[in-house]
Design an enzyme around this catalytic site. Structure first.
Site, PDB file in Angstrom:
ATOM      1  N   ASN A  59       0.904  -1.274   0.072  1.00 17.52           N
ATOM      2  CA  ASN A  59       0.021  -0.100  -0.060  1.00 17.52           C
ATOM      3  C   ASN A  59       0.789   1.263  -0.033  1.00 17.52           C
ATOM      4  O   ASN A  59       0.556   2.139  -0.511  1.00 17.52           O
ATOM      5  CB  ASN A  59      -1.153  -0.103   1.070  1.00 17.52           C
ATOM      6  CG  ASN A  59      -0.247  -0.124   2.356  1.00 17.52           C
ATOM      7  OD1 ASN A  59       0.576  -0.692   2.643  1.00 17.52           O
ATOM      8  ND2 ASN A  59      -0.974   0.243   3.306  1.00 17.52           N
ATOM      9  N   GLU A  87       7.536   1.018  16.535  1.00 18.17           N
ATOM     10  CA  GLU A  87       8.669   1.439  15.706  1.00 18.17           C
ATOM     11  C   GLU A  87       8.454   3.133  15.964  1.00 18.17           C
ATOM     12  O   GLU A  87       7.410   3.655  16.251  1.00 18.17           O
ATOM     13  CB  GLU A  87       8.605   1.020  14.298  1.00 18.17           C
ATOM     14  CG  GLU A  87       9.051  -0.582  14.549  1.00 18.17           C
ATOM     15  CD  GLU A  87       9.424  -1.261  13.259  1.00 18.17           C
ATOM     16  OE1 GLU A  87      10.070  -0.430  12.509  1.00 18.17           O
ATOM     17  OE2 GLU A  87       9.107  -2.371  12.773  1.00 18.17           O
ATOM     18  N   CYS A 125      -3.379   1.343   6.390  1.00 15.96           N
ATOM     19  CA  CYS A 125      -3.973   0.792   7.552  1.00 15.96           C
ATOM     20  C   CYS A 125      -4.581   1.566   8.645  1.00 15.96           C
ATOM     21  O   CYS A 125      -5.210   1.246   9.530  1.00 15.96           O
ATOM     22  CB  CYS A 125      -2.505   0.074   8.089  1.00 15.96           C
ATOM     23  SG  CYS A 125      -1.187   1.411   8.641  1.00 15.96           S
ATOM     24  N   GLU A 127       3.647  -4.710  12.350  1.00 14.09           N
ATOM     25  CA  GLU A 127       2.643  -3.600  12.217  1.00 14.09           C
ATOM     26  C   GLU A 127       1.575  -4.133  11.259  1.00 14.09           C
ATOM     27  O   GLU A 127       1.808  -4.343  10.046  1.00 14.09           O
ATOM     28  CB  GLU A 127       3.431  -2.295  11.569  1.00 14.09           C
ATOM     29  CG  GLU A 127       4.510  -1.843  12.489  1.00 14.09           C
ATOM     30  CD  GLU A 127       5.280  -0.701  11.762  1.00 14.09           C
ATOM     31  OE1 GLU A 127       5.123  -0.542  10.766  1.00 14.09           O
ATOM     32  OE2 GLU A 127       6.026  -0.052  12.533  1.00 14.09           O
TER      33      GLU A 127
HETATM   34  P1  NAD Z   1       0.269  -9.283   3.384  1.00  9.55           P
HETATM   35  O1  NAD Z   1       0.015  -9.676   4.788  1.00  9.55           O
HETATM   36  O2  NAD Z   1      -0.681 -10.059   2.308  1.00  9.55           O
HETATM   37  O3  NAD Z   1       1.528  -9.220   2.641  1.00  9.55           O
HETATM   38  C1  NAD Z   1       2.592  -8.399   3.092  1.00  9.55           C
HETATM   39  C2  NAD Z   1       3.864  -8.915   3.065  1.00  9.55           C
HETATM   40  O4  NAD Z   1       3.972 -10.239   3.641  1.00  9.55           O
HETATM   41  C3  NAD Z   1       4.232  -9.301   1.271  1.00  9.55           C
HETATM   42  O5  NAD Z   1       5.411  -8.729   1.175  1.00  9.55           O
HETATM   43  C4  NAD Z   1       3.866 -10.723   1.189  1.00  9.55           C
HETATM   44  O6  NAD Z   1       4.585 -11.350   0.124  1.00  9.55           O
HETATM   45  C5  NAD Z   1       4.502 -11.323   2.574  1.00  9.55           C
HETATM   46  N1  NAD Z   1       3.968 -12.634   2.978  1.00  9.55           N
HETATM   47  C6  NAD Z   1       2.839 -13.039   2.717  1.00  9.55           C
HETATM   48  N2  NAD Z   1       2.581 -14.382   3.550  1.00  9.55           N
HETATM   49  C7  NAD Z   1       3.749 -14.542   3.841  1.00  9.55           C
HETATM   50  C8  NAD Z   1       4.288 -15.575   4.787  1.00  9.55           C
HETATM   51  N3  NAD Z   1       3.624 -16.795   5.298  1.00  9.55           N
HETATM   52  N4  NAD Z   1       5.751 -15.536   5.044  1.00  9.55           N
HETATM   53  C9  NAD Z   1       6.465 -14.422   4.759  1.00  9.55           C
HETATM   54  N5  NAD Z   1       5.795 -13.269   4.171  1.00  9.55           N
HETATM   55  C10 NAD Z   1       4.779 -13.597   3.550  1.00  9.55           C
HETATM   56  O7  NAD Z   1      -0.524  -7.674   3.311  1.00  9.55           O
HETATM   57  P2  NAD Z   1      -0.709  -6.844   2.283  1.00  9.55           P
HETATM   58  O8  NAD Z   1      -2.045  -7.323   1.296  1.00  9.55           O
HETATM   59  O9  NAD Z   1       0.472  -6.721   1.245  1.00  9.55           O
HETATM   60  O10 NAD Z   1      -1.029  -5.356   2.731  1.00  9.55           O
HETATM   61  C11 NAD Z   1      -2.245  -5.139   3.464  1.00  9.55           C
HETATM   62  C12 NAD Z   1      -2.247  -5.312   4.997  1.00  9.55           C
HETATM   63  O11 NAD Z   1      -1.314  -4.728   5.620  1.00  9.55           O
HETATM   64  C13 NAD Z   1      -3.488  -4.658   5.440  1.00  9.55           C
HETATM   65  O12 NAD Z   1      -4.252  -5.646   6.317  1.00  9.55           O
HETATM   66  C14 NAD Z   1      -3.155  -3.408   6.108  1.00  9.55           C
HETATM   67  O13 NAD Z   1      -3.820  -3.038   7.415  1.00  9.55           O
HETATM   68  C15 NAD Z   1      -1.860  -3.767   6.720  1.00  9.55           C
HETATM   69  N6  NAD Z   1      -0.774  -2.708   6.655  1.00  9.55           N
HETATM   70  C16 NAD Z   1      -0.439  -2.703   8.217  1.00  9.55           C
HETATM   71  C17 NAD Z   1       0.206  -1.383   8.409  1.00  9.55           C
HETATM   72  C18 NAD Z   1       0.638  -0.941   9.697  1.00  9.55           C
HETATM   73  O14 NAD Z   1       1.657  -0.246   9.933  1.00  9.55           O
HETATM   74  N7  NAD Z   1       0.166  -1.431  10.819  1.00  9.55           N
HETATM   75  C19 NAD Z   1       0.991  -0.547   7.154  1.00  9.55           C
HETATM   76  C20 NAD Z   1       0.522  -1.115   6.073  1.00  9.55           C
HETATM   77  C21 NAD Z   1      -0.417  -1.895   5.738  1.00  9.55           C
HETATM   78  O1  6OD Z   2       3.721   7.063   8.327  1.00  6.90           O
HETATM   79  C1  6OD Z   2       4.201   6.205   8.608  1.00  6.90           C
HETATM   80  O2  6OD Z   2       5.404   6.081   9.215  1.00  6.90           O
HETATM   81  C2  6OD Z   2       3.697   4.813   8.617  1.00  6.90           C
HETATM   82  N1  6OD Z   2       4.344   3.830   9.213  1.00  6.90           N
HETATM   83  C3  6OD Z   2       2.634   4.743   8.028  1.00  6.90           C
HETATM   84  C4  6OD Z   2       1.697   3.346   7.981  1.00  6.90           C
HETATM   85  C5  6OD Z   2       0.800   3.316   7.182  1.00  6.90           C
HETATM   86  C6  6OD Z   2       0.143   2.105   6.958  1.00  6.90           C
HETATM   87  O3  6OD Z   2      -0.678   2.027   5.907  1.00  6.90           O
END
Ligand code: NAD
Ligand code: 6OD
Length: 484
Positions: free
Chosen positions: A153, A465, A286, A252
């Site tokens: 994202n 973090e 997120c 995260e």
């Molecule tokens: P995802 O969990 O599908 O994938 C994230 C990464 O993990 C990718 O690089 C993927 O290839 C890898 N991955 C998937 N399965 C794995 C496994 N079994 N072992 C190791 N690596 C693996 O997430 P996404 O669809 O790319 O992103 C969207 C999600 O991320 C949403 O749920 C969003 O809320 C969350 N997100 C959280 C934050 C935060 O800071 N809390 C920030 C951005 C996105």
């Molecule tokens: O702004 C940032 O540093 C941060 N970690 C944002 C995360 C966004 C999630 O989608």
């Protein structure tokens, strides 16, 4: 066709298999990505371990900080390349990526260069009852080889958010970007290389999660720590992978964030901020609000105004300056979001606006656009109010008392972010203090200071973090006790 390569031990290398990098705006193939197999991940980890023992491991803190600043300048110098790659991979509007994603990519390196240079330690003078005196002080040592797994994202922003503090603390890194958005990670490798970082310190392996580079990295016995941003379910899978070797993890994860709007809010400012918090990046942040609670006396006015905001969004080609909303990341993700639009109807929602897909009459019809959508009328227990959708959609519900709004906001297994909108700052502080979230914004959203703690409670993650919290994760703090 362009080929996006892995970067291992200072060389750009192809893998045995390739997969397509898709432009979500029209479904076209942008590039082929070469996937790292297990042997390549092994090579990257071995190179990282070896680099810890070399020139990198001997660099002083000011010298490491200088390298980080050089990387930041390298991103600035190639700003347009990063911008075009990020927009093509994600479909996000160029106006957004040029304001947030790429500048933050550089800012993360500058921030952690400053933070590591100014970070102090702890010290205690100890005096025991039997007259012994000692001086205790802490020193920071690198963790070693850090595995970094990031989502699609905010690809460059979230990668640099982890790479910068990891390098600042003297670690070596193997990064696995999302398979959906590989381009800026390889561009970053080019910048890192031209900044004079020794071979093996920074490695990029491309691929998927299970049975691919992601799993090979998280299960690798020679990786000392894993930092991951992505879905909560993936976090749970990674936790199982790392458990046998008891590695430190920083997670995260997802969110189902609430916004609380009081009748005394500055209506126009709130509407702008709230609309961003629901629709920015097509709702794929997120931190986006998917649950909006509005004080009953302004509920109808609020709903009409938010509907106008949604309908004024300009769904366009990502590189057009006037576009304010792009597509979702992929066909699969669009199916998921549309399934929630459908589920909402089955659960009894009123769809105030949206609920389907737009029609353009051009190539965008092959892309992954959905309509920005506002729902209302669902019970709090419904799946659309409980589960993370990660699209341009929110459910809006009225509330009568502050206590009710707080209780509803906190009724979630997630706890990443929240926002409170009110002109009564006393109430703003009070409500923020009662919300169960890693960050609560008052009268703003996504306003980030890189020195502050960032992370979630419950299903939203483990650890914090940001600023010193990043240094505490990416280094081992050792105490030295000297008898005086
Ligand atoms: P995802 O969990 O599908 O994938 C994230 C990464 O993990 C990718 O690089 C993927 O290839 C890898 N991955 C998937 N399965 C794995 C496994 N079994 N072992 C190791 N690596 C693996 O997430 P996404 O669809 O790319 O992103 C969207 C999600 O991320 C949403 O749920 C969003 O809320 C969350 N997100 C959280 C934050 C935060 O800071 N809390 C920030 C951005 C996105
Ligand atoms: O702004 C940032 O540093 C941060 N970690 C944002 C995360 C966004 C999630 O989608």
């Amino acid at each position: 066709m362009k080929v996006i390569q892995n970067y291992i031990n200072g060389r750009f290398v192809k893998g045995a298999r390739e997969f397509a990098d898709i432009n979500p705006a029209d479904g076209s193939v942008i590039a082929q990505v070469t996937e790292a197999d297990r042997a390549m991940v092994d090579e990257a980890v071995a190179a990282a371990r070896q680099a810890l023992e070399g020139e990198w491991g001997r660099l002083t803190v000011p010298a490491r900080a200088a390298v980080l600043n050089k990387i930041a300048c390298g991103i600035d110098a190639r700003f347009d390349e990063f911008l075009q790659a990020e927009v093509a991979d994600t479909g996000k509007p160029v106006s957004l990526a040029s304001k947030i994603d790429v500048p933050r990519g550089a800012a993360n390196f500058r921030a952690f260069a400053d933070i590591i240079k100014t970070a102090g330690g702890e010290s205690f003078r100890t005096e025991t009852p039997d007259g012994v005196t000692a001086l205790n002080y802490t020193v920071r040592k690198p963790l070693g080889v850090v595995g970094i797994i990031t989502p699609w994202n905010l690809p460059l922003l979230l990668l640099t958010w982890k790479v910068a503090p990891a390098l600042a603390c003297g670690n070596c890194v193997v990064a696995k970007p999302s398979e959906e958005t590989p381009a800026t990670a390889t561009l970053l490798a080019e910048v890192v290389e031209s900044s004079g970082v020794p071979a093996g310190v920074f490695n990029v392996v491309h691929g998927f999660g299970p049975d691919s580079a992601g799993e090979f990295l998280t299960t690798h016995p020679e990786v000392d720590a894993i930092t991951f941003t992505g879905e909560s379910r993936t976090g749970a899978a990674i936790m199982r992978s790392v458990a046998p070797s008891v590695k430190p993890v920083s997670f995260e994860l997802g969110g189902k964030n609430a916004a609380i709007v009081f009748a005394d809010c500055d209506f126009d400012d709130t509407m702008k901020g709230l609309s961003d918090s629901v629709f920015l990046n097509t709702g794929q942040v997120c931190l986006c609000a998917e649950r909006v609670y509005v004080e009953r006396s302004i509920f109808d006015r609020f709903l009409s105004a938010l509907k106008r905001e949604a309908e004024n969004l300009r769904l366009g080609w990502p590189m057009h300056a006037s576009t304010t909303m792009g597509p979702l990341i992929s066909r699969d993700h669009r199916e998921k979001v549309l399934s929630y639009y459908q589920l909402a109807k089955e659960e009894g929602a009123t769809t105030v606006t949206g609920g389907g897909t737009p029609e353009f009459g051009d190539g965008r019809d092959n892309g992954y656009y959905v309509q920005p959508t506002i729902l209302t009328g669902l019970p709090e227990s419904s799946r659309c109010v409980k589960e993370e959708i990660f699209g341009p959609v929110c459910h809006v519900a009225p509330f009568d008392t502050e206590e009710e709004a707080i209780a509803k906001s906190n009724d979630t297994k997630y706890g990443l972010a929240a926002s409170v909108w009110t002109s009564n700052l006393k109430r703003g502080h009070r409500v923020a203090g009662k919300l169960r979230a890693g960050i609560t914004w008052v009268n703003c959203w996504f306003l980030r200071d890189l020195r502050t703690p960032f992370g979630g409670v419950g299903l939203s993650g483990i650890g914090r973090e940001g600023g010193m919290h990043s240094l505490n994760f990416y280094s081992e703090l050792s105490n030295i006790c000297v008898k005086l």
